[in-house]
Design an enzyme around this catalytic site. Structure first.
Site, PDB file in Angstrom:
ATOM      1  N   ARG A 176       0.827  -1.222   0.000  1.00 21.85           N
ATOM      2  CA  ARG A 176       0.000   0.000   0.000  1.00 21.85           C
ATOM      3  C   ARG A 176       0.857   1.265   0.000  1.00 21.85           C
ATOM      4  NH1 ARG A 176      -2.316  -3.657  -1.016  1.00 21.85           N
ATOM      5  NH2 ARG A 176      -4.218  -4.515  -0.152  1.00 21.85           N
ATOM      6  N   SER A 226     -10.870  -1.033   3.775  1.00 16.79           N
ATOM      7  CA  SER A 226     -10.108  -1.260   5.013  1.00 16.79           C
ATOM      8  C   SER A 226      -9.525   0.069   5.467  1.00 16.79           C
ATOM      9  CB  SER A 226      -8.971  -2.246   4.768  1.00 16.79           C
ATOM     10  OG  SER A 226      -9.510  -3.485   4.390  1.00 16.79           O
ATOM     11  N   GLU A 296      -4.803   3.268   6.468  1.00 18.78           N
ATOM     12  CA  GLU A 296      -4.636   3.057   5.028  1.00 18.78           C
ATOM     13  C   GLU A 296      -5.310   4.204   4.273  1.00 18.78           C
ATOM     14  OE1 GLU A 296      -5.171  -0.911   3.495  1.00 18.78           O
ATOM     15  OE2 GLU A 296      -6.119  -0.154   1.673  1.00 18.78           O
TER      16      GLU A 296
END
Ligand SMILES: Cc1cc2nc3c(=O)[nH]c(=O)nc-3n(C[C@H](O)[C@H](O)[C@H](O)COP(=O)(O)OP(=O)(O)OC[C@H]3O[C@@H](n4cnc5c(N)ncnc54)[C@H](O)[C@@H]3O)c2cc1C
Length: 301
Positions: A176, A226, A296
């Site tokens: 990520r 998420s 995130e």
């Protein structure tokens, strides 16, 4: 910062510009105050001209794809928001491989790959973001990441207005993360290298991943997916669930009962609600398990 001059300049460039446009209309969380200005460039020329106009008027800009990994401040964004959803780069270098403009949705790209009998992107089917946002985040699921299927990323340098090409190695992808989080380059398009495959089998895998999403994720409520990254050696959702935090609610924001890794907007959630809930979750997980959860979601203030 002269937003009035910027507004007039952009209109002169033929760009339709909205003023004080609520970002809640452009984020999957359905949260966020107004963008001072918002425009959807349709060509690289318009995009480059908009950025040059920002430089001349001393106004900041923010690039937004499909807004599916974004939490925007309740006070809004004092900047020009450039949405990539209508951006088309027609002058791209033609290659054998699959090509996509930054604003295309990942699901549309997956469908094109399937139709062309190209396999490797199935994991991305159902990730609701754009190609550009996906590359910026190195989006991934079910063991795949975009970096695994990319050959090159085509970019616009906001300082020079010039276009360039970056290799996968140079883009320094990780879990990520990508170099684009640091280097301000705007992603224009991406070239993919995929394997030949049977369209029916590719489609079956895509549907299987989609069914797993529907089964596990609260897709009926606004969210940004998420909310935390996976910490090394554990799963954020399992840690949060293990701490008994499912259903924890602050204002209109709640930890999903269906998937503890998601924070959902159960009605009228503000950015402040989500940030307070994230902090409460992080504190409890830290105290009970020792794991530090990192967001995130990207926060625009
Ligand atoms: C229901 C749901 C499920 C999800 N499932 C997954 C999943 O399985 N895996 C996963 O990884 N993510 C998942 N996500 C999160 C999200 O879809 C991805 O992170 C996606 O890649 C974000 O793309 P976007 O276009 O929406 O980016 P945005 O949210 O618009 O932007 C994210 C960041 O990318 C930057 N950016 C966007 N476009 C460009 C560009 N062209 N050039 C430079 N910078 C750019 C923005 O400035 C911002 O910092 C999910 C989200 C939701 C709501």
């Amino acid at each position: 910062m002269d937003f009035n001059r910027l507004f007039n300049t952009l209109n002169g460039e033929g760009l339709k510009v909205l003023q004080h446009e609520p970002m809640s209309r452009h984020t999957s969380f359905q949260i966020g105050g107004p963008a001072r200005l918002l425009a959807r460039p349709t060509s690289i020329k318009q995009l480059a001209a908009a950025i040059e106009a920002c430089r001349q008027t001393d106004c900041p800009y923010r690039v937004v794809g499909r807004g599916t990994n974004l939490l925007v401040d309740d006070a809004g964004i004092e900047a020009l928001v450039l949405l990539t959803s209508d951006l088309v780069w027609e002058d791209y270098p033609h290659h054998e491989e699959l090509w996509a403009s930054a604003g295309e949705s990942l699901s549309s790209l997956c469908n094109r790959a399937k139709a062309a009998g190209l396999s490797g992107l199935e994991f991305a089917y159902g990730i609701p973001g754009s190609v550009g946002g996906g590359v910026y985040m190195n989006a991934g699921a079910y063991g795949g990441e975009l970096k695994d299927v990319l050959t090159a990323v085509y970019t616009l340098d906001p300082h020079t207005g010039g276009t360039g090409v970056m290799s996968v190695t140079a883009a320094d992808f990780g879990y990520r993360r990508s170099l684009f989080m640091e280097n301000e380059q705007i992603i224009l398009g991406v070239r993919f290298t995929l394997m030949s495959g049977d369209p029916a089998e590719i489609g079956a895998r895509m549907e299987d991943y989609m069914a797993r999403r529907r089964n596990k994720q609260p897709l009926d409520l606004p969210s940004a997916g998420s909310i935390f990254k996976r910490p090394k050696g554990a799963y954020a959702a399992a840690l949060i669930d293990g701490c008994g935090l499912k259903g924890l609610r602050i204002g209109g924001a709640a930890v999903s009962e269906k998937h503890a890794g998601f924070i959902v907007n159960v009605g009228g959630a503000t950015c402040a609600d989500v940030l307070a809930l994230m902090e409460a979750v992080r504190r409890t997980v830290r105290e009970q398990t020792g794991y530090e959860l990192e967001p995130e979601v990207r926060v625009f203030r």
